[in-house]
Design an enzyme around this catalytic site. Structure first.
Site, PDB file in Angstrom:
ATOM      1  N   GLU A 155       0.834  -1.220   0.000  1.00 63.65           N
ATOM      2  CA  GLU A 155       0.000   0.000   0.000  1.00 63.65           C
ATOM      3  C   GLU A 155       0.860   1.258   0.000  1.00 63.65           C
ATOM      4  O   GLU A 155       0.781   2.095   0.909  1.00 63.65           O
ATOM      5  CB  GLU A 155      -0.961  -0.015   1.176  1.00 63.65           C
ATOM      6  CG  GLU A 155      -1.966  -1.135   1.059  1.00 63.65           C
ATOM      7  CD  GLU A 155      -3.213  -0.942   1.924  1.00 63.65           C
ATOM      8  OE1 GLU A 155      -3.133  -0.248   2.944  1.00 63.65           O
ATOM      9  OE2 GLU A 155      -4.262  -1.492   1.556  1.00 63.65           O
ATOM     10  N   GLU A 315      -6.272  -8.099  -0.995  1.00 67.54           N
ATOM     11  CA  GLU A 315      -6.716  -8.133   0.403  1.00 67.54           C
ATOM     12  C   GLU A 315      -8.199  -7.821   0.460  1.00 67.54           C
ATOM     13  O   GLU A 315      -8.710  -7.011  -0.315  1.00 67.54           O
ATOM     14  CB  GLU A 315      -6.016  -7.058   1.246  1.00 67.54           C
ATOM     15  CG  GLU A 315      -4.561  -7.255   1.510  1.00 67.54           C
ATOM     16  CD  GLU A 315      -4.003  -6.110   2.368  1.00 67.54           C
ATOM     17  OE1 GLU A 315      -4.780  -5.475   3.101  1.00 67.54           O
ATOM     18  OE2 GLU A 315      -2.791  -5.860   2.272  1.00 67.54           O
TER      19      GLU A 315
END
Ligand code: GLA
Ligand code: ZN
Length: 683
Positions: A155, A315
């Site tokens: 991320e 995710e």
């Protein structure tokens, strides 16, 4: 050997983030993980995402043996690994010894060690330490048959930050970036309109990043700074990719965060082999699930569109997150539905954060497949295992297919940044939610849409929709002109074609005046004193956002304002141009307006939903298909999804087959609460 890889895995990937480095002193846990993964139908994990301090416990001393044992054991059990480079979190020895790896915030303060996603992307030390570690990881694991791809960092830019570092090294890199872009200070001053408030630069050394302590109202500067921050993070990532590629030919990805404002993901897509992202919709929060579902579909569609290819859901949570103020459990059925929604929109995986809940720190209560207690005997575990079974069943019909929409919606990061910084009539205007407002009615109609930015190709589409296309980058107007001339349908809105790449307003006509057949004048903010509505095909629709005041210059008027001093002004126009047509929606209206308008457009263009069905409210459908063969033949698979909190009936107008049960379906069928049915043509 036929090595499995991300992108050619041969099935739907099911698994997720696995952090065994938090459990290395508990071998019985690691053993249990393996047993439970088999029971949960897990076939892949992402490993090592935050494992730097275990991989390099001291500067220059590497310890990969524990990782190798785990990768090998998983592989022997048919569980594959997506291997991460661990730059998401920095070890104490690194941040303690080398201050320069830590970011400096916009106030000029250097961060203390800790947290994550917060390295300085310009730091030569950070780049070098990363290069050494990544290269060694690639050397050791790049051809392990159990490893199928690289998960670069995590991320990037995330965790509440904006990816920006304001240290001296970054300031220097920013100036260098500007010198490359503008060549001379005169050009920079012109692009930034610096005569305003007498802030003309006379020496390059005066140029700094925007700061709450200093300059932050020069729009061209803000925009260039955001471009630079994006570029600098990308250049760091590119070096990581280069390091792993030095010893490995496996595909690379990095996990994105839907519409993450600081990073222009269209540019990132060019660096990556495969797109992956982390999806955490806020289910069960509104009066119904539909806005959340449409928003999730929009984000999945963006991810698919970045490379016009299937992507990976890297995710998601199998139950709750823990970082919202209120975190609700996914109701029974929602886990299957939201996971299959990702597949429906083009994902070839369902992966979780995370496999097993840790015992401490801020994520100990974040949902995971395996809870602190009860092993496999939990509702969540059973739902995950059941989903895994379903994914195995549908995989043969799904792998090799993708969504292939004929409609695209323009979403452009630089436009987003400029809109946010515009200081105009509505400073609460949220470009991303307007985008979802323009996406949702198509989603309700069961029609897929791609997402393109201003640099993307338009010609493959029949219809291109460009809401709040405030900025027109160099060459964009010409591209649209040629798209319409050749027969395309272009739909845009008020507040388009206002500024150029430097956020300087255009003077003279709207850059697409000839294509749109209108002349634009003022723009009004609605609400309060200024309630208004538009009448289209005999129905009145409430205005919920901006109102553009325009005059026709050849266009036909399809709707008009109903109140106020601009009553009777055009609110929707259509102009024929070349072989195509261009529509201008002058105001932002309640959702039902767009649904009615889109229905007319798709009818005219023969673009209905591919499944022959009468949908109910809250039920939608996505279509994935194989590429057309020479004779035009394609195989299609449909995902009929019920986002209602109760069962819903739809009517199938042809005969279909339920992929999982083999049952023939036609006529009226009922979908259970949160059910997703996977259908194919009945041969
Ligand atoms: C992100 C991160 C994960 C984890 C989850 C929690 O997606 O990548 O490491 O923190 O959020 O939702
Ligand atoms: Zn820096």
């Amino acid at each position: 050997m036929n090595q499995k890889r991300m992108g050619s895995f041969g099935g739907i990937i099911h698994g997720g983030d696995y952090n065994p480095d938090q459990w290395l002193d508990r071998p019985e846990i690691l053993e249990e993980d393996l047993q439970l993964m088999k029971k949960a139908n897990v076939n892949c994990v992402s490993l090592g995402i935050f494992a730097w301090s275990h991989l390099e416990p001291e500067e220059g001393r590497y310890d990969f043996d524990w990782l190798e044992r785990i990768i090998q054991r998983l592989y022997e059990n048919d569980i594959y690994t997506i291997l991460a480079t661990p730059t998401g979190g920095m070890p104490q020895w690194l941040t303690g010894r080398y201050e320069e790896v830590l970011q400096v915030n916009a106030y000029g303060m250097r961060n203390y060690p800790g947290k994550r996603h917060n390295y300085c992307p310009s730091s030569p030390v950070m780049r070098e330490k990363t290069r050494q570690l990544d290269t060694r990881l690639a050397e050791r694991f790049g051809s392990h048959p159990g490893v199928i791809g690289w998960h670069i960092s995590n991320e990037i830019g995330g965790n509440g930050g904006d990816g920006a570092c304001h240290c001296d090294k970054c300031q220097g890199a920013f100036r260098k970036w500007l010198q490359d872009k503008y060549g001379t200070l005169d050009r920079l001053n012109a692009a930034w309109w610096t005569s305003f408030w007498s802030h003309t630069y006379t020496d390059w050394s005066q140029v700094k990043s925007p700061s709450p302590r200093g300059e932050n109202l020069v729009h061209g500067q803000n925009l260039d700074w955001r471009r630079f921050v994006d570029c600098q993070q990308r250049s760091f990532c590119r070096e990581e990719i280069k390091a792993v590629r030095s010893h490995s030919s496996l595909p690379v990805t990095t996990n994105m965060m839907e519409f993450f404002e600081p990073l222009n993901y269209f540019k990132w897509a060019e660096e990556l082999d495969i797109i992956s992202w982390d999806s955490y919709p806020d289910w069960h929060s509104g009066s119904d699930e539909l806005q959340t579902a449409a928003g999730a579909a929009a984000a999945h569609s963006l991810m698919r569109s970045l490379k016009k290819s299937s992507f990976l859901l890297m995710e998601s949570t199998p139950s709750v997150v823990n970082w919202r103020q209120i975190n609700r459990l996914k109701r029974p059925g929602m886990h299957e539905l939201s996971s299959l929604q990702a597949i429906a929109c083009g994902s070839d995986s369902v992966q979780y954060f995370q496999w097993r809940k840790g015992r401490g720190s801020s994520e100990k209560y974040h949902g995971a497949v395996v809870d602190h207690r009860n092993g496999e005997d939990t509702r969540v575990f059973r739902e995950v295992a059941r989903l895994g079974e379903r994914l195995e069943k549908i995989a043969p019909k799904v792998i090799g297919t993708c969504n292939r929409p004929r409609i695209a919606i323009v979403f452009d990061w630089e436009n987003w940044w400029a809109v946010k910084d515009a200081w105009a009539v509505d400073n609460n205007l949220n470009y991303q939610s307007v985008f979802v407002d323009f996406f949702r009615p198509l989603w309700e109609l069961g029609i897929d849409a791609d997402v393109v930015d201003m640099e993307g190709e338009l010609d493959a589409y029949s219809v291109v929709i460009a809401p709040l296309n405030y900025m027109y980058k160099e060459g964009y107007a010409e591209k649209v002109r040629s798209f319409v001339r050749q027969g395309g349908c272009y739909i845009t809105t008020c507040w388009s074609g206002e500024v150029n790449d430097s956020d300087l307003t255009y003077t003279g006509a709207h850059p697409l005046e000839d294509v749109l057949g209108i002349r634009t004048e003022e723009i009004d903010a609605p609400g309060g004193y200024c309630e208004n509505s538009v009448r289209y095909q005999g129905t009145d629709y409430r205005i919920t956002g901006l109102c553009g005041l325009v005059h026709t210059k050849g266009a036909e008027v399809l709707a008009e304002y109903q109140q106020d001093f601009y009553k009777g002004y055009p609110a929707l126009t259509k102009n024929t141009f070349g072989r195509g047509e261009a529509y201008y929606i002058a105001s932002l209206n309640e959702r039902s307006f767009l649904k009615a308008f889109y229905s007319d457009i798709v009818k005219e263009r023969g673009l209905g939903c591919g499944l022959q069905v009468r949908l109910a409210e809250g039920v939608t459908v996505n279509e994935r298909s194989t590429p057309a063969q020479d004779n035009g033949a394609v195989e299609r698979v449909w995902f009929l999804q019920n986002f209602n909190r109760e069962p819903a009936a739809v009517e199938l107008l042809a005969r279909y087959e339920n992929v999982e049960t083999g049952e023939t379906l036609t006529g009226r069928i009922t979908l259970k609460t949160f059910e997703c049915m996977v259908l194919t043509e009945k041969k």
